[in-house]
Design an enzyme around this catalytic site. Structure first.
Site, PDB file in Angstrom:
ATOM      1  N   LYS A  32       0.853  -1.191   0.000  1.00  0.00           N
ATOM      2  CA  LYS A  32       0.000   0.000   0.000  1.00  0.00           C
ATOM      3  C   LYS A  32       0.887   1.238   0.000  1.00  0.00           C
ATOM      4  O   LYS A  32       1.794   1.365   0.828  1.00  0.00           O
ATOM      5  CB  LYS A  32      -0.904   0.027   1.230  1.00  0.00           C
ATOM      6  CG  LYS A  32      -1.796   1.262   1.283  1.00  0.00           C
ATOM      7  CD  LYS A  32      -2.835   1.150   2.382  1.00  0.00           C
ATOM      8  CE  LYS A  32      -2.365   1.679   3.711  1.00  0.00           C
ATOM      9  NZ  LYS A  32      -2.324   3.150   3.818  1.00  0.00           N
ATOM     10  N   ASP A  59      -3.455   4.361  -1.926  1.00  0.00           N
ATOM     11  CA  ASP A  59      -4.409   4.830  -0.906  1.00  0.00           C
ATOM     12  C   ASP A  59      -4.442   6.354  -0.877  1.00  0.00           C
ATOM     13  O   ASP A  59      -3.819   6.975  -0.020  1.00  0.00           O
ATOM     14  CB  ASP A  59      -3.945   4.237   0.448  1.00  0.00           C
ATOM     15  CG  ASP A  59      -4.802   4.654   1.620  1.00  0.00           C
ATOM     16  OD1 ASP A  59      -5.933   5.125   1.402  1.00  0.00           O
ATOM     17  OD2 ASP A  59      -4.334   4.502   2.762  1.00  0.00           O
ATOM     18  N   LYS A  61      -7.537   8.146  -1.262  1.00  0.00           N
ATOM     19  CA  LYS A  61      -8.843   8.571  -0.715  1.00  0.00           C
ATOM     20  C   LYS A  61      -9.412   9.801  -1.435  1.00  0.00           C
ATOM     21  O   LYS A  61      -9.612  10.860  -0.834  1.00  0.00           O
ATOM     22  CB  LYS A  61      -8.733   8.872   0.780  1.00  0.00           C
ATOM     23  CG  LYS A  61      -8.262   7.691   1.618  1.00  0.00           C
ATOM     24  CD  LYS A  61      -8.316   8.025   3.102  1.00  0.00           C
ATOM     25  CE  LYS A  61      -7.831   6.899   3.975  1.00  0.00           C
ATOM     26  NZ  LYS A  61      -6.384   6.639   3.902  1.00  0.00           N
ATOM     27  N   ASP A  64     -14.015  14.615  -4.477  1.00  0.00           N
ATOM     28  CA  ASP A  64     -14.161  15.892  -5.186  1.00  0.00           C
ATOM     29  C   ASP A  64     -15.412  15.782  -6.049  1.00  0.00           C
ATOM     30  O   ASP A  64     -16.166  14.807  -5.928  1.00  0.00           O
ATOM     31  CB  ASP A  64     -12.897  16.177  -6.026  1.00  0.00           C
ATOM     32  CG  ASP A  64     -12.653  17.671  -6.217  1.00  0.00           C
ATOM     33  OD1 ASP A  64     -13.623  18.409  -6.489  1.00  0.00           O
ATOM     34  OD2 ASP A  64     -11.496  18.112  -6.104  1.00  0.00           O
ATOM     35  N   PRO A  66     -17.719  14.841  -9.209  1.00  0.00           N
ATOM     36  CA  PRO A  66     -17.591  13.623 -10.023  1.00  0.00           C
ATOM     37  C   PRO A  66     -16.645  13.762 -11.217  1.00  0.00           C
ATOM     38  O   PRO A  66     -15.803  12.888 -11.462  1.00  0.00           O
ATOM     39  CB  PRO A  66     -19.032  13.353 -10.482  1.00  0.00           C
ATOM     40  CG  PRO A  66     -19.876  13.921  -9.387  1.00  0.00           C
ATOM     41  CD  PRO A  66     -19.145  15.136  -8.908  1.00  0.00           C
ATOM     42  N   THR A  68     -14.065  15.699 -11.733  1.00  0.00           N
ATOM     43  CA  THR A  68     -12.650  15.775 -11.323  1.00  0.00           C
ATOM     44  C   THR A  68     -12.150  14.410 -10.874  1.00  0.00           C
ATOM     45  O   THR A  68     -11.038  13.985 -11.218  1.00  0.00           O
ATOM     46  CB  THR A  68     -12.507  16.812 -10.182  1.00  0.00           C
ATOM     47  OG1 THR A  68     -12.944  18.063 -10.685  1.00  0.00           O
ATOM     48  CG2 THR A  68     -11.067  16.933  -9.707  1.00  0.00           C
ATOM     49  N   THR A 119     -11.685   6.267  10.991  1.00  0.00           N
ATOM     50  CA  THR A 119     -11.724   5.835  12.395  1.00  0.00           C
ATOM     51  C   THR A 119     -11.339   6.966  13.345  1.00  0.00           C
ATOM     52  O   THR A 119     -11.524   6.860  14.547  1.00  0.00           O
ATOM     53  CB  THR A 119     -10.800   4.620  12.629  1.00  0.00           C
ATOM     54  OG1 THR A 119      -9.580   4.845  11.945  1.00  0.00           O
ATOM     55  CG2 THR A 119     -11.441   3.342  12.150  1.00  0.00           C
ATOM     56  N   ARG A 181      -2.656  -6.369  14.618  1.00  0.00           N
ATOM     57  CA  ARG A 181      -1.448  -6.517  15.440  1.00  0.00           C
ATOM     58  C   ARG A 181      -1.267  -7.980  15.812  1.00  0.00           C
ATOM     59  O   ARG A 181      -2.240  -8.709  15.960  1.00  0.00           O
ATOM     60  CB  ARG A 181      -1.581  -5.703  16.743  1.00  0.00           C
ATOM     61  CG  ARG A 181      -1.590  -4.198  16.541  1.00  0.00           C
ATOM     62  CD  ARG A 181      -0.234  -3.686  16.081  1.00  0.00           C
ATOM     63  NE  ARG A 181      -0.218  -2.245  15.835  1.00  0.00           N
ATOM     64  CZ  ARG A 181      -0.486  -1.676  14.664  1.00  0.00           C
ATOM     65  NH1 ARG A 181      -0.828  -2.411  13.623  1.00  0.00           N
ATOM     66  NH2 ARG A 181      -0.403  -0.368  14.527  1.00  0.00           N
ATOM     67  N   ARG A 211       3.189  -1.049  10.664  1.00  0.00           N
ATOM     68  CA  ARG A 211       4.304  -1.119  11.608  1.00  0.00           C
ATOM     69  C   ARG A 211       4.659  -2.500  12.142  1.00  0.00           C
ATOM     70  O   ARG A 211       5.852  -2.764  12.339  1.00  0.00           O
ATOM     71  CB  ARG A 211       4.065  -0.115  12.752  1.00  0.00           C
ATOM     72  CG  ARG A 211       4.236   1.323  12.266  1.00  0.00           C
ATOM     73  CD  ARG A 211       3.567   2.316  13.159  1.00  0.00           C
ATOM     74  NE  ARG A 211       2.120   2.202  13.069  1.00  0.00           N
ATOM     75  CZ  ARG A 211       1.272   2.967  13.731  1.00  0.00           C
ATOM     76  NH1 ARG A 211       1.729   3.892  14.563  1.00  0.00           N
ATOM     77  NH2 ARG A 211      -0.022   2.809  13.592  1.00  0.00           N
TER      78      ARG A 211
HETATM   79  O1  C5P Z   1       1.128   0.683  11.079  1.00  0.00           O
HETATM   80  P1  C5P Z   1      -0.298   0.226  11.002  1.00  0.00           P
HETATM   81  O2  C5P Z   1      -0.449  -1.274  10.879  1.00  0.00           O
HETATM   82  O3  C5P Z   1      -1.171   0.806  12.089  1.00  0.00           O
HETATM   83  O4  C5P Z   1      -0.786   0.821   9.612  1.00  0.00           O
HETATM   84  C1  C5P Z   1      -2.098   0.696   9.177  1.00  0.00           C
HETATM   85  C2  C5P Z   1      -2.293   1.404   7.870  1.00  0.00           C
HETATM   86  O5  C5P Z   1      -3.676   1.483   7.589  1.00  0.00           O
HETATM   87  C3  C5P Z   1      -1.780   2.849   7.844  1.00  0.00           C
HETATM   88  O6  C5P Z   1      -1.345   3.130   6.515  1.00  0.00           O
HETATM   89  C4  C5P Z   1      -3.001   3.657   8.195  1.00  0.00           C
HETATM   90  O7  C5P Z   1      -2.977   4.946   7.660  1.00  0.00           O
HETATM   91  C5  C5P Z   1      -4.101   2.836   7.535  1.00  0.00           C
HETATM   92  N1  C5P Z   1      -5.421   3.003   8.118  1.00  0.00           N
HETATM   93  C6  C5P Z   1      -5.718   2.720   9.455  1.00  0.00           C
HETATM   94  N2  C5P Z   1      -6.975   2.862   9.924  1.00  0.00           N
HETATM   95  C7  C5P Z   1      -7.948   3.314   9.133  1.00  0.00           C
HETATM   96  C8  C5P Z   1      -7.680   3.614   7.812  1.00  0.00           C
HETATM   97  C9  C5P Z   1      -6.388   3.450   7.326  1.00  0.00           C
HETATM   98  O8  C5P Z   1      -4.850   2.289  10.186  1.00  0.00           O
HETATM   99  N3  C5P Z   1      -9.150   3.409   9.610  1.00  0.00           N
END
Ligand code: C5P
Length: 234
Positions: A32, A59, A61, A64, A66, A68, A119, A181, A211
């Protein structure tokens, strides 16, 4: 469409992302690329990563008018990406225009996903600032249904929302889920986290993992563990 792990390559330079990907050798994970890297390096970084054989979720997102969004999606589609996204709040007209723009001359197009509610927006902010006077889950599901009706392929959501989305939009409607995680690691700034195995049980189609892989001592081993837990042996 098979389940897969998408690595969130949240690096700020092309040099860093290339050094990271080189560690995987001949293995070519789904990656991504987000705003940080794209705005720093431009479309050249997407072409470069694609040329090396990786599948790419871009990614950005979009949101704007339609016309554009349609033209912007046409430009992104020409980069030969595999997945793109937009904000469902841009309206069904914008989502349909995006699909048109993404569709290439040969009829193929990248997967198109909708962001429902970020979120970072909780119900209180949604009610008081966005003036949407409904419960958050109802709003998320309404956006998901709107995306499905406009012809999109799926939504980005929490793994905990996957069952609900699949129930109302069908099992073929994709749920692509961040917030993952390992059971034995910290959660960072993610409020609600799910392990890869739980995401699999909840029916996520793709997990987006940043991460836990990019910051691991051995990112390749962390990626393989993620694939093993989420997809199983392959
Ligand atoms: O490092 P981590 O696993 O938290 O990364 C999650 C990825 O998903 C990041 O690129 C973050 O911007 C994206 N993301 C998120 N929660 C969302 C939408 C996107 O963690 N609701």
């Amino acid at each position: 469409m098979g389940k897969d792990v998408i690595i969130a390559c949240d690096f700020s330079s092309g040099r860093e992302v290339m050094a990271f990907l080189n560690r995987f050798g001949e293995d070519k994970p789904f990656v991504k690329i987000g705003m940080e890297l794209y705005y720093a390096e431009g479309p050249g970084i997407v072409r470069e990563i694609k040329k090396r054989g990786y599948r790419i979720f871009l990614d950005l997102k979009l949101h704007d008018i339609p016309n554009t969004v349609k033209k912007a999606m046409r430009a992104l589609s020409s980069l030969d990406i595999d997945m793109a996204n937009l904000h469902a709040a841009g309206s069904s007209a914008m989502m349909r225009a995006a699909l048109e723009g993404l569709t290439r001359a040969d009829g193929t197009r990248p997967i198109l996903l909708a962001v429902t509610m970020l979120t970072s927006i909780d119900e209180d902010i949604m009610n008081r600032e966005l003036l949407i006077d409904r419960p958050l889950p109802e709003t998320v599901m309404s956006y998901a249904k709107g995306a499905k009706e406009a012809g999109l392929d799926g939504v980005i959501c929490s793994p905990h929302e996957s069952p609900m989305v699949h129930e109302s939009c069908g099992s073929a409607f994709l749920t692509v889920t961040p917030g993952v995680r390992f059971s034995d690691s910290g959660r960072g700034d993610q409020a609600r986290v799910t392990t890869p195995a739980e995401a699999r049980r909840l029916g996520s189609d793709y997990i987006v993992v940043g991460r836990p892989i990019t910051q691991a001592g051995d990112p390749v081993a962390a990626y393989q563990r993620c694939v093993q837990e989420f997809v199983g042996g392959r």
